[in-house]
Design a protein around this motif. Structure first.
Motif: not given
Length: 778
Positions: A46-47, A50-51, A75, A481-482, A486
């Motif tokens: 996920i990290k 999400s970026t 995502g 957001e996470p 995405p």
């Protein structure tokens, strides 16, 4: 990532051995770590996702056909993999307590693991043909799961129905994907999206869109292909919970979302996706109210909810795409929990018939509480503890924001909110009907089993899902957001600027629409007995199921008549059909390709010995016509084979001559052995018509084969490959005998399997001879 897809398939291979040798524990406990570990693996991504650090895995498979194992995690695919593995873990846990150890559990978990692996392959594949491969795997594995209790007629019916409809759509989708790959000159979905202008400007755009949407609509049960989903409820409840919440029915949704950047924004996409989505929403919710089986109510509710998501994808606005993604998540939570509750009610009361149920809240308080949260979330009841309300309100909001779209969409913008409210009203009615008729009121005292609360192990999975309903309802931005942002960015192409809140500070039109739904829905629910007679008129005698059954039965009758027409039991007829097809297909091909050329270039000189052998072969072949004895005919026909061996010798091909000699000898010997035991030939005079047909067929075959032989030399449609073999045989195979190098090295696998087949045939013949003699085989 490749091993994440492979893991369920490997588990499916191991499950039968676990079931056979480890009987002390339920097989589900041994399977549970697979989806559990997959869920943890995808949570860890996920990290990065999400970026914007998307993952890509590429393994070359069949590059000449553009088929490579190319997998892509962004995502959108992350959202689906979390649902597939997460709810898959809960389904396995639930099934441990739902299914008896006396069941054929190895079959169930094998099918379930294949199903899970296929779904992961669908949502992670970047190659369109690999996606199609996994797509059909989902149809096959769902067929096996729906028909798990194959001794039940309804299970078999539901399984066949689902497979026929979804495979039909899958084949249509394959046609669209092939056209896409031809136009864009790639098999990668991401590269196709980059070539959007080529697709939009193609004259085949509408056809491609229709074919691909056929696949999506059949898989996600959109009207009129929704009819397979209610019959799929014959599957065990764990399967229904998995299939309806996170897997197969979401595959079509995923496909439309994945290809939104390619097709989205066009009037055709809006008309088809939103049009059929709204129609499915209204029809599914309307039909759910008339059902009496708990799982049937939920099946039609799934149809309506899928229609709502489709409609939002068709709208194509940022808020609509975000709402669709959000509702995909929310629907998985409340629908998975409700199917599990329906299974618990069936498991503890012995029935799913809502007419026999009632008053279960006092006897099953935990199940009733879980059902309360699930049904009110599904209904979109305006309270912050129900996550379904948040995405339902965003659905209303997106339905009101179409005035600034294209002129075509703008013309329909006034009626769309009305249809959205209409479908939601009946959604509210069937939600209340499901909960209150099951858990409130007085007990009917018609149950065969005294109801009691389910064991805690069976309640864990729905408790987890209901916890998500409440937590996401209260704190929706935990997953914004996470996960949601995405996923929306992967569909829409840009990161959305949506902040989810229950109260916007003022009463806005979407909230008013929700109040209208609650008010009218409550009124319709309370007066249901007064107006449910409408179902006698709509749909009345009209039924898509009847149409399906009529088409299915009609095809069966046509198949029987066709089969009976040519399966006459006559060997002569069978040979006649084969030869007619050979002559017709080959003749048409010759005409279409102008294959009647006659060239004498590069012909080897023919000597008198070769001419004499050819004449003898022709006389022998012609003589077989007049033979009155099978043995004599076989011996004379052997002259043709041995003559061919001589020709190979004359043409300096001793290896071919030796092969022909061996094959001819074995063939003649086997024919003599077999034909010796057959009755004598029927020497009765044949009718003139029979003789005429025989002459025409034999002459046609002879002429066509002769023309093919001439055309094979005279028509050079492709560059000959002989030069390649001549050039490379010594370099690649280390030999100067080109034929041997081709057989042993360049076509080594072919030769090996040919030898294997011959060896197996020899063993079979040997065994039959020994058995006939009454000897014991070592």
């Amino acid at each position: 990532m490749f091993f994440a897809i492979l893991a369920p398939f490997l588990a499916a291979c191991v499950v039968p051995f676990l079931f056979r040798y480890i009987r002390t524990v339920h097989t589900g406990w041994l399977v549970l770590p697979v989806p559990g570990l997959l869920f943890i693996y995808f949570l860890m991504q996920i990290k990065d996702i999400s970026t914007g650090n998307n993952m890509h895995t590429f393994i070359s498979w069949i590059p000449s056909l553009g088929m490579n194992l190319s997998f892509y995690l962004d995502g959108l695919s992350l959202l689906f993999t979390l649902l597939i593995s997460g709810i898959g873990s809960l389904v396995v846990l639930y099934s441990i307590y739902y299914l008896n150890k006396n069941e054929q559990l190895h079959n169930f978990y094998v099918f379930l693991m294949i199903f899970m692996g296929a779904m992961l392959g669908v949502v992670l594949s970047d190659n369109v043909f690999v996606l199609y491969l996994f797509w059909e795997f989902t149809s096959l594995s769902s067929f096996l799961l729906i028909g798990y209790w194959y001794h039940r007629e309804r299970s078999r019916y539901g399984a066949f129905k689902s497979m026929i409809i979804t495979v039909f759509g899958g084949l249509a989708m394959l046609g669209g994907l092939i056209l896409l790959s031809v136009i864009t000159d790639t098999t990668s979905i991401r590269e196709m999206i980059e070539s959007k202008e080529l697709v939009l400007n193609s004259p085949y755009f509408t056809g491609i869109l229709l074919l691909i949407l056929l696949g999506a609509f059949t898989k996600s049960a959109q009207f009129p292909f929704h009819i397979w989903l209610p019959d799929a409820m014959e599957a065990p409840t764990p399967v229904s919970a998995f299939l309806h919440s996170a897997t197969m029915v979401k595959a079509g949704i995923y496909l439309c979302a994945r290809l939104f950047l390619l097709f989205g924004g066009t009037d055709q996409f809006f008309l088809l996706v939103s049009g059929f989505g709204l129609l499915t929403l209204c029809w599914g919710s309307y039909m759910a109210v008339r059902q009496t089986d708990l799982k049937a109510i939920l099946a039609f509710s799934t149809i309506s909810q899928l229609g709502m998501i489709m409609a939002m994808l068709g709208y194509g606005t940022e808020v609509a795409i975000f709402a669709a993604v959000f509702h995909i998540f929310n629907h998985a939570t409340f629908k998975g929990s409700l199917f599990m509750i329906a299974g618990i009610v069936d498991h503890e009361t012995g029935t799913r018939d809502i007419r026999k149920l009632g008053g279960l809240m006092t006897l099953m308080p935990i199940s009733a509480t879980l059902a309360l949260f699930g049904t009110f979330s599904m209904a979109g009841f305006p309270l912050p503890i129900f996550n379904g309300f948040l995405s339902k309100e965003m659905f209303f909001e997106s339905s009101l924001q179409l005035k600034d779209a294209s002129p075509f969409v703008e013309q329909l913008s006034a009626v769309i909110p009305i249809l959205a409210v209409l479908g939601s009203i009946f959604t509210f009615v069937y939600s209340m009907y499901f909960f209150f008729h099951t858990f409130t009121g007085k007990s009917k005292n018609t149950l065969e089993v005294k109801p009691h609360e389910a064991p805690i192990g069976m309640l864990v999975a729905p408790i987890v899902l209901v916890t998500f309903i409440v937590v996401i309802g209260l704190l929706p931005n935990l997953i914004n957001e996470p996960i949601l942002a995405p996923a929306t960015a992967a569909v829409f192409g840009s990161v959305p600027h949506e902040h989810i809140v229950f109260w916007h500070g003022t009463i806005k039109p979407p909230l008013i629409m929700s109040f209208i739904v609650v008010a009218i829905g409550t009124l319709l629910y309370l007066t249901r007995n007064r107006w449910n007679g409408i179902y006698r008129f709509l749909p009345g005698s009209l039924s898509a199921n009847k149409a399906y059954d009529a088409i299915y039965e009609g095809n069966l009758r046509l198949s029987r008549k066709t089969t009976d027409a040519y399966m006459t039991g006559s060997l002569r007829h069978y040979v006649l059909y084969i030869l007619l097809f050979l002559v017709a297909s080959t003749g048409i091909t010759l005409v279409a390709t102008d294959g009647f050329a006659f060239s004498t270039d590069n012909l080897a000189p023919i000597s008198w010995p070769e001419i004499l052998v050819g004449i003898v072969m022709a006389i022998a072949a012609f003589a077989t016509i007049f033979m009155q004895n099978r043995i004599a005919a076989i011996l004379v026909l052997g002259i043709v084979g041995y003559g061919l061996s001589l020709l190979f010798v004359f043409f300096r091909a001793p290896d071919l001559a030796l092969t022909q000699l061996i094959v001819e000898t074995v063939t003649v010997a086997l024919f003599l052995l077999c034909f010796y035991h057959l009755p004598k030939l029927d020497t009765k005079k044949q009718s003139v018509s029979t003789k005429t047909v025989n002459i025409l067929i034999s002459a046609s075959v002879g002429i066509v084969v002769t023309l093919v032989a001439i055309a094979s030399h005279s028509s050079k449609r492709f560059e000959t490959i002989a030069h390649y073999f001549i050039k490379e045989s010594h370099h690649l195979g280390g030999g100067d005998n080109i034929v041997n190098v081709i057989l042993v090295d360049m076509r080594g696998l072919d030769t090996m399997f040919e030898i294997t087949v011959l060896g197996l045939a020899a063993l079979g013949i040997y065994a039959m001879i020994r058995l006939r003699k009454g000897e014991e085989i070592d």
